[in-house]
Design a protein around this motif. Sequence first.
Motif, mmCIF file in Angstrom:
data_model
loop_
_atom_site.group_PDB
_atom_site.id
_atom_site.type_symbol
_atom_site.label_atom_id
_atom_site.label_comp_id
_atom_site.label_asym_id
_atom_site.label_seq_id
_atom_site.Cartn_x
_atom_site.Cartn_y
_atom_site.Cartn_z
ATOM 1 N N GLY A 139 0.789 -1.226 0.000
ATOM 2 C CA GLY A 139 0.000 0.000 0.000
ATOM 3 C C GLY A 139 0.820 1.273 0.000
ATOM 4 N N ASP A 140 2.123 1.174 0.306
ATOM 5 C CA ASP A 140 2.992 2.359 0.304
ATOM 6 C C ASP A 140 3.228 2.854 -1.117
ATOM 7 O OD1 ASP A 140 3.313 2.481 3.040
ATOM 8 O OD2 ASP A 140 5.206 1.364 3.048
ATOM 9 N N TRP A 141 3.511 4.156 -1.233
ATOM 10 C CA TRP A 141 3.939 4.742 -2.504
ATOM 11 C C TRP A 141 5.435 5.034 -2.447
ATOM 12 C CZ3 TRP A 141 1.815 5.192 -7.152
ATOM 13 C CH2 TRP A 141 0.432 5.102 -7.276
ATOM 14 N N GLY A 163 2.442 -5.584 -3.733
ATOM 15 C CA GLY A 163 1.386 -4.617 -3.474
ATOM 16 C C GLY A 163 1.894 -3.236 -3.124
ATOM 17 N N ILE A 164 3.142 -2.949 -3.490
ATOM 18 C CA ILE A 164 3.754 -1.632 -3.270
ATOM 19 C C ILE A 164 3.625 -0.828 -4.556
ATOM 20 C CG2 ILE A 164 5.904 -0.426 -2.716
ATOM 21 C CD1 ILE A 164 6.776 -3.106 -1.305
ATOM 22 N N ARG A 165 3.142 0.396 -4.462
ATOM 23 C CA ARG A 165 2.945 1.236 -5.632
ATOM 24 C C ARG A 165 4.201 2.065 -5.899
ATOM 25 N NH1 ARG A 165 -2.426 2.082 -6.839
ATOM 26 N NH2 ARG A 165 -1.576 2.776 -8.841
ATOM 27 N N VAL A 166 4.593 2.171 -7.159
ATOM 28 C CA VAL A 166 5.805 2.907 -7.533
ATOM 29 C C VAL A 166 5.511 3.854 -8.686
ATOM 30 C CG1 VAL A 166 8.217 2.741 -8.254
ATOM 31 C CG2 VAL A 166 7.214 0.905 -6.870
ATOM 32 N N ARG A 200 1.236 13.660 -8.877
ATOM 33 C CA ARG A 200 0.207 13.834 -7.851
ATOM 34 C C ARG A 200 -1.119 13.199 -8.276
ATOM 35 N NH1 ARG A 200 3.011 18.760 -6.805
ATOM 36 N NH2 ARG A 200 1.891 19.874 -8.452
ATOM 37 N N ALA A 201 -1.415 13.282 -9.572
ATOM 38 C CA ALA A 201 -2.652 12.665 -10.064
ATOM 39 C C ALA A 201 -2.589 11.143 -9.930
ATOM 40 C CB ALA A 201 -2.878 13.066 -11.516
ATOM 41 N N ILE A 202 -1.423 10.566 -10.193
ATOM 42 C CA ILE A 202 -1.258 9.112 -10.093
ATOM 43 C C ILE A 202 -1.442 8.650 -8.651
ATOM 44 C CG2 ILE A 202 0.456 7.254 -10.219
ATOM 45 C CD1 ILE A 202 1.557 8.604 -12.741
ATOM 46 N N THR A 203 -0.850 9.376 -7.713
ATOM 47 C CA THR A 203 -0.911 8.960 -6.302
ATOM 48 C C THR A 203 -2.214 9.392 -5.632
ATOM 49 O OG1 THR A 203 0.168 10.986 -5.516
ATOM 50 C CG2 THR A 203 1.597 9.120 -6.106
ATOM 51 N N GLY A 204 -2.969 10.266 -6.305
ATOM 52 C CA GLY A 204 -4.178 10.782 -5.681
ATOM 53 C C GLY A 204 -3.888 11.635 -4.470
ATOM 54 N N GLY A 205 -2.696 12.203 -4.446
ATOM 55 C CA GLY A 205 -2.309 13.047 -3.326
ATOM 56 C C GLY A 205 -1.794 12.295 -2.116
ATOM 57 N N ALA A 206 -1.708 10.965 -2.201
ATOM 58 C CA ALA A 206 -1.180 10.172 -1.087
ATOM 59 C C ALA A 206 0.311 10.478 -0.906
ATOM 60 C CB ALA A 206 -1.384 8.689 -1.362
ATOM 61 N N PRO A 207 0.802 10.486 0.329
ATOM 62 C CA PRO A 207 2.221 10.786 0.552
ATOM 63 C C PRO A 207 3.127 9.707 -0.027
ATOM 64 C CG PRO A 207 1.199 10.015 2.585
ATOM 65 C CD PRO A 207 0.085 10.222 1.593
ATOM 66 N N ILE A 208 4.234 10.143 -0.598
ATOM 67 C CA ILE A 208 5.237 9.215 -1.128
ATOM 68 C C ILE A 208 6.280 8.992 -0.042
ATOM 69 C CG2 ILE A 208 7.006 8.847 -2.880
ATOM 70 C CD1 ILE A 208 5.330 10.481 -4.813
#
Length: 324
Positions: A139-141, A163-166, A200-208
Amino acid sequence: MRSAIYSQFGTPLKVLTIEDRPVPEPGPGEVRIRMAMAAIHNHDLLTIEGKYGSLPALPAVAGTEATGTVDALGEGVTHLKIGQRVAVSGKGTWADYYLASAAMAVPLPDSIHDTAAAQLISMPLSALTLLDFVGAEKGDWLIQNAANGAVGKTLAMFAKKRGIRVVNLVRRDDAVSELADLGIEDVVSTTQEGWRETVRAITGGAPIKAGVDGVGGPASGELVSTLGDNGLLVSFGLMSGQPMQLSASDMIFKQATVKGFWLAKIAPTLPVEKLKSMIGEIVESVAKGEVELTVSDVFDLSDVAKAAAAAGETGRKGKVLIRG
C-alpha cells in the motif's frame, strides 16, 4: 584462455584488451565456471574507469557477474557437480573461465535462458534489498528515477508483486511505452511539462514514502520535491555524473532524510537465510516470467571493448551481454 584485461584505468574502449591467460585453479570452497554469458553492469564500467568505490590491483580481468557450467570443484565443495549450470558472481567474469564462491553459486532451472541467467543476481538483488532498505510495505507509494534501468525495472516488478505502488520516472518519452510493454505502470517522463502534477494525479495526493535516486544532479532535488513529510531519499547511482542538488527548503520543511545504498556493503550484513530467500524469490520470479530481464545486445568476448562501449550508451532497452 581469453581474458578481458585492463592494465590501467580509463575509458573501456581504450584500455580493454583480450589476452591469453592461464586457466585458474579453484581454491578451497571455490568453483571454476566455464563462462557462457556475462553481463556488463554500470559498476563494471566505473571500475574500469577507476571511479568505483572499490578498485582491483592492476592488471585485472574485468567483469563481476556471469553464468555458465561448473568446470572444476575446489576442496570441500560437495553440493555442486561438474557440468552443472549455475549463475554466480565472481571476479574476472569476462573470460572463458572464472572462479567464484561455491556457496554463492545458484543452480539454474532449464526455464531460465543464459541471457537472463547472466544478469540474474546483482541488479535484481539490489532491487529487492532496496525495497527492504526503505521499509516499503503493501500500500505504500515509492518514486524512482532511472526507472528504465536494470534495477528500476526489476524494482517496479517486485514491488507490484508485493502490493507496493511505484511512480517510475524516465528521461525519455519513448521509455514510457518501453516500460508499459513490460507491464510496468505509472511511468512518467520528466521531459513533459507539469510532470509533478502527473505524479500527484497518479498517487491521488497520497504521501510518497521514499524515493530511489539513480541519477544525481538536479534529479535528486526533483525526487525530494515529490516526497511526503519525513520522506526518505536513497542515493543509489550517479548516472548524471553530477553531485546531488537538493533544495534546503524541501529538506527542512519536509524533514527529509538522505541515505546512501551500496549492495556490496549491505549484502554481507544480511542473515544467510534472508539472502537465500531473496535469491530464491528472484529465481522463481524469473523462471515464471513474472520478472523479465531484458537484453539490448550480445557481443562475443573477442569484441569486449565494443561491448563495453555499447553498454555505456544511453537509450538502451536492456543489458549488453558478452558471449563466451
